[in-house]
Design a protein around this motif. Structure first.
Motif, PDB file in Angstrom:
ATOM      1  N   ARG A 226      45.610  51.676  23.576  1.00  0.00           N
ATOM      2  CA  ARG A 226      44.381  51.887  24.338  1.00  0.00           C
ATOM      3  C   ARG A 226      43.717  50.532  24.581  1.00  0.00           C
ATOM      4  N   GLY A 227      43.086  50.403  25.732  1.00  0.00           N
ATOM      5  CA  GLY A 227      42.411  49.152  26.000  1.00  0.00           C
ATOM      6  C   GLY A 227      41.690  49.154  27.326  1.00  0.00           C
ATOM      7  N   VAL A 228      41.136  47.998  27.654  1.00  0.00           N
ATOM      8  CA  VAL A 228      40.372  47.816  28.886  1.00  0.00           C
ATOM      9  C   VAL A 228      40.817  46.520  29.544  1.00  0.00           C
ATOM     10  N   ASP A 229      41.136  46.580  30.827  1.00  0.00           N
ATOM     11  CA  ASP A 229      41.409  45.398  31.638  1.00  0.00           C
ATOM     12  C   ASP A 229      40.268  45.227  32.632  1.00  0.00           C
ATOM     13  N   ALA A 230      39.807  44.009  32.815  1.00  0.00           N
ATOM     14  CA  ALA A 230      38.725  43.744  33.758  1.00  0.00           C
ATOM     15  C   ALA A 230      38.982  42.424  34.462  1.00  0.00           C
ATOM     16  N   SER A 231      38.548  42.344  35.704  1.00  0.00           N
ATOM     17  CA  SER A 231      38.691  41.100  36.462  1.00  0.00           C
ATOM     18  C   SER A 231      37.596  41.029  37.523  1.00  0.00           C
ATOM     19  N   ALA A 232      37.265  39.810  37.925  1.00  0.00           N
ATOM     20  CA  ALA A 232      36.278  39.576  38.979  1.00  0.00           C
ATOM     21  C   ALA A 232      36.618  38.286  39.690  1.00  0.00           C
ATOM     22  N   SER A 233      36.328  38.243  40.979  1.00  0.00           N
ATOM     23  CA  SER A 233      36.550  37.023  41.748  1.00  0.00           C
ATOM     24  C   SER A 233      35.490  36.923  42.844  1.00  0.00           C
ATOM     25  N   TYR A 234      35.195  35.698  43.231  1.00  0.00           N
ATOM     26  CA  TYR A 234      34.231  35.453  44.299  1.00  0.00           C
ATOM     27  C   TYR A 234      34.730  34.279  45.127  1.00  0.00           C
ATOM     28  N   ALA A 235      34.966  34.527  46.400  1.00  0.00           N
ATOM     29  CA  ALA A 235      35.451  33.492  47.324  1.00  0.00           C
ATOM     30  C   ALA A 235      34.347  33.164  48.334  1.00  0.00           C
ATOM     31  N   PHE A 236      34.157  31.879  48.582  1.00  0.00           N
ATOM     32  CA  PHE A 236      33.125  31.475  49.537  1.00  0.00           C
ATOM     33  C   PHE A 236      33.540  30.165  50.206  1.00  0.00           C
ATOM     34  N   GLU A 237      33.040  29.987  51.428  1.00  0.00           N
ATOM     35  CA  GLU A 237      33.345  28.801  52.232  1.00  0.00           C
ATOM     36  C   GLU A 237      32.209  27.799  52.144  1.00  0.00           C
ATOM     37  N   THR A 238      32.591  26.509  52.102  1.00  0.00           N
ATOM     38  CA  THR A 238      31.617  25.419  52.155  1.00  0.00           C
ATOM     39  C   THR A 238      32.145  24.362  53.114  1.00  0.00           C
ATOM     40  N   GLU A 239      31.372  23.337  53.315  1.00  0.00           N
ATOM     41  CA  GLU A 239      31.831  22.231  54.153  1.00  0.00           C
ATOM     42  C   GLU A 239      33.003  21.494  53.521  1.00  0.00           C
ATOM     43  N   LEU A 240      33.168  21.628  52.223  1.00  0.00           N
ATOM     44  CA  LEU A 240      34.254  20.954  51.520  1.00  0.00           C
ATOM     45  C   LEU A 240      35.526  21.799  51.469  1.00  0.00           C
ATOM     46  N   GLY A 241      35.453  23.044  51.928  1.00  0.00           N
ATOM     47  CA  GLY A 241      36.612  23.921  51.893  1.00  0.00           C
ATOM     48  C   GLY A 241      36.283  25.249  51.241  1.00  0.00           C
ATOM     49  N   GLU A 242      37.301  26.028  50.975  1.00  0.00           N
ATOM     50  CA  GLU A 242      37.108  27.330  50.355  1.00  0.00           C
ATOM     51  C   GLU A 242      37.212  27.214  48.833  1.00  0.00           C
ATOM     52  N   PHE A 243      36.277  27.855  48.144  1.00  0.00           N
ATOM     53  CA  PHE A 243      36.293  27.919  46.692  1.00  0.00           C
ATOM     54  C   PHE A 243      36.468  29.369  46.247  1.00  0.00           C
ATOM     55  N   VAL A 244      37.207  29.545  45.161  1.00  0.00           N
ATOM     56  CA  VAL A 244      37.382  30.871  44.570  1.00  0.00           C
ATOM     57  C   VAL A 244      37.119  30.766  43.078  1.00  0.00           C
ATOM     58  N   LEU A 245      36.139  31.524  42.618  1.00  0.00           N
ATOM     59  CA  LEU A 245      35.863  31.635  41.192  1.00  0.00           C
ATOM     60  C   LEU A 245      36.483  32.943  40.706  1.00  0.00           C
ATOM     61  N   ASN A 246      37.177  32.903  39.587  1.00  0.00           N
ATOM     62  CA  ASN A 246      37.797  34.130  39.098  1.00  0.00           C
ATOM     63  C   ASN A 246      37.786  34.164  37.581  1.00  0.00           C
ATOM     64  N   ALA A 247      37.793  35.381  37.059  1.00  0.00           N
ATOM     65  CA  ALA A 247      37.842  35.591  35.613  1.00  0.00           C
ATOM     66  C   ALA A 247      38.518  36.931  35.360  1.00  0.00           C
ATOM     67  N   SER A 248      39.265  37.009  34.268  1.00  0.00           N
ATOM     68  CA  SER A 248      39.922  38.262  33.900  1.00  0.00           C
ATOM     69  C   SER A 248      40.019  38.321  32.376  1.00  0.00           C
ATOM     70  N   GLY A 249      40.086  39.527  31.873  1.00  0.00           N
ATOM     71  CA  GLY A 249      40.186  39.695  30.434  1.00  0.00           C
ATOM     72  C   GLY A 249      40.867  41.000  30.093  1.00  0.00           C
ATOM     73  N   SER A 250      41.462  41.043  28.919  1.00  0.00           N
ATOM     74  CA  SER A 250      42.130  42.244  28.441  1.00  0.00           C
ATOM     75  C   SER A 250      41.741  42.461  26.983  1.00  0.00           C
ATOM     76  N   LEU A 251      41.180  43.639  26.704  1.00  0.00           N
ATOM     77  CA  LEU A 251      40.743  43.986  25.357  1.00  0.00           C
ATOM     78  C   LEU A 251      41.557  45.186  24.874  1.00  0.00           C
ATOM     79  N   LEU A 252      42.352  44.975  23.832  1.00  0.00           N
ATOM     80  CA  LEU A 252      43.114  46.066  23.234  1.00  0.00           C
ATOM     81  C   LEU A 252      42.275  46.713  22.142  1.00  0.00           C
ATOM     82  N   LEU A 253      42.067  48.012  22.253  1.00  0.00           N
ATOM     83  CA  LEU A 253      41.296  48.755  21.273  1.00  0.00           C
ATOM     84  C   LEU A 253      42.182  49.360  20.191  1.00  0.00           C
ATOM     85  N   GLN A 254      43.430  49.641  20.545  1.00  0.00           N
ATOM     86  CA  GLN A 254      44.357  50.238  19.585  1.00  0.00           C
ATOM     87  C   GLN A 254      45.777  49.899  19.984  1.00  0.00           C
TER      88      GLN A 254
END
Length: 372
Positions: free
Chosen positions: A271-299
């Protein structure tokens, strides 16, 4: 060697489903597998071709179908029901050696509002052991356990005969699983996407390899079915006939046999939980993507035999770690790209060492720069 023949059909139905046209897919699969295993050893005295394991072959017929039903969409949405999709599938598999089974699966996606959806699924699965697990060869070795490694050691040590590898008596494994999760992609913040999923998998007859022989002797609770103490000469002869033992015969002979070959566990629960998030945005310097993910095993626990003491495999040596995560930032501009990520793994115990040691959490960093 594997030969596969598969036929797939698609059927589009203009059925009066409120959310659009229903779709159906169906197919038939025929698979033939053959296996042969030969070991060749090159030693100082020459080349040894060890006895070829019993060759194997099987034929598998499978029939499968899937139905997708869009019940509601944005054209006929209700309060807090912006969309509703239902999927139903089934698979029938018939194997010449490990039997047959029908496995259903059902799932739905419920979009509460634009950009926020709940989803859930339930299903059963069925899988036969592969030939490597059945016929891939096994190894036998002599070991000597100290009193710290075997609390029941006599005369200061225990002579051990350890057996690992393939097991020709394996059966198929089965599982029932269900998931529930959510997806978030708000239209008012383009580029943001997040999701989380809870999963619960209950395996039956799961094919797995237990931990090491010395770990089993030190912590025998739950492993009783794998340990033979004070074996008879017939039992010793049976196991040494599997493969010529390596190592040195202990001074007191074989006092215990540990059979750690592939085995059908009675149950395994994950048993467990998987989670992820990302955010992509454009700037004058180019495209940036911030991302994070995690996995928590409960059993993550197993039972070797029905009614045996459950064995917790979380956060021990050679077992899964309960918490892992990764986060990073990535940049892209024309032919150039770069990224920096950090990986985190939680602490665990080295339960083989004496005394038991705690292995601290650790982090690793990934950095890349590329030009296309």
């Amino acid at each position: 060697l594997e030969a596969r023949l598969e036929a797939l059909g698609l059927l589009y139905l203009d059925a009066p489903i409120s959310g659009g046209a229903a779709r159906a897919a169906f197919g038939v699969e025929h698979r033939r597998e053959e296996f042969e295993y030969t070991r060749i050893q090159v030693v100082r005295s020459g080349v040894n071709v060890l006895p070829t394991q019993r060759p194997g072959s099987r034929e598998v017929m499978a029939y499968f179908a899937e139905l997708s039903l869009p019940l509601l969409d944005e054209t006929n949405a209700l309060p807090f029901v912006h969309g509703l999709d239902l999927s139903i599938s089934a698979r029938r598999e018939e194997a010449s050696d490990y039997g047959s089974e029908t496995t259903p699966k059902v799932g739905f996606t419920w979009e509460l509002v634009d950009g926020l959806a709940l989803r859930a699924s339930w299903g059963r699965s069925f899988k036969g052991p592969n030939f490597q697990q059945l016929l891939g060869g096994a190894g036998v070795s002599y070991l000597t356990a100290t009193p710290a490694q075997d609390p029941l050691a006599d005369n200061g040590s225990t002579g051990v005969l350890a057996v690992a590898g393939a097991n020709p008596n394996l059966g198929p494994e089965r599982a029932a699983s269900w998931t529930a999760g959510l997806e978030f992609a708000p239209p008012w913040l383009r580029g943001l996407r997040a999701e989380a999923t809870y999963f619960d998998i209950d395996f039956g007859d799961r094919v797995s390899t237990p931990t090491s022989a010395l770990t089993i002797l030190r912590n025998p609770l739950g492993y009783e079915s794998m340990i033979i103490r004070d074996p008879t000469s017939e039992q010793i002869a049976f196991y040494t006939a599997i493969s010529p033992p390596t190592g040195t015969l202990p001074a007191d002979g074989v006092e215990v046999i540990v059979d750690q070959r592939f085995v059908n566990l009675s149950t395994q629960r994950v048993r467990g939980v998987d989670a992820s998030a990302s955010y992509a945005f454009e700037t004058e310097l180019g495209e940036f993507v911030l991302n994070a993910s995690g996995s928590l095993l409960l059993q993550h626990s197993i039972e070797l035999t029905l009614g045996a003491t459950p064995i917790d495999q979380l956060d021990i040596l050679n077992g899964p770690i309960d918490w892992r995560a990764r986060a990073g930032v990535h940049w892209h501009n024309g032919p150039w790209s770069a990224g920096l990520s950090v990986n985190f793994a939680d602490n665990y115990k080295d339960n083989v060492s004496t005394p038991v040691r705690k292995i601290g959490s650790h982090r690793t960093w990934d950095l890349h720069l590329a030009h296309d």
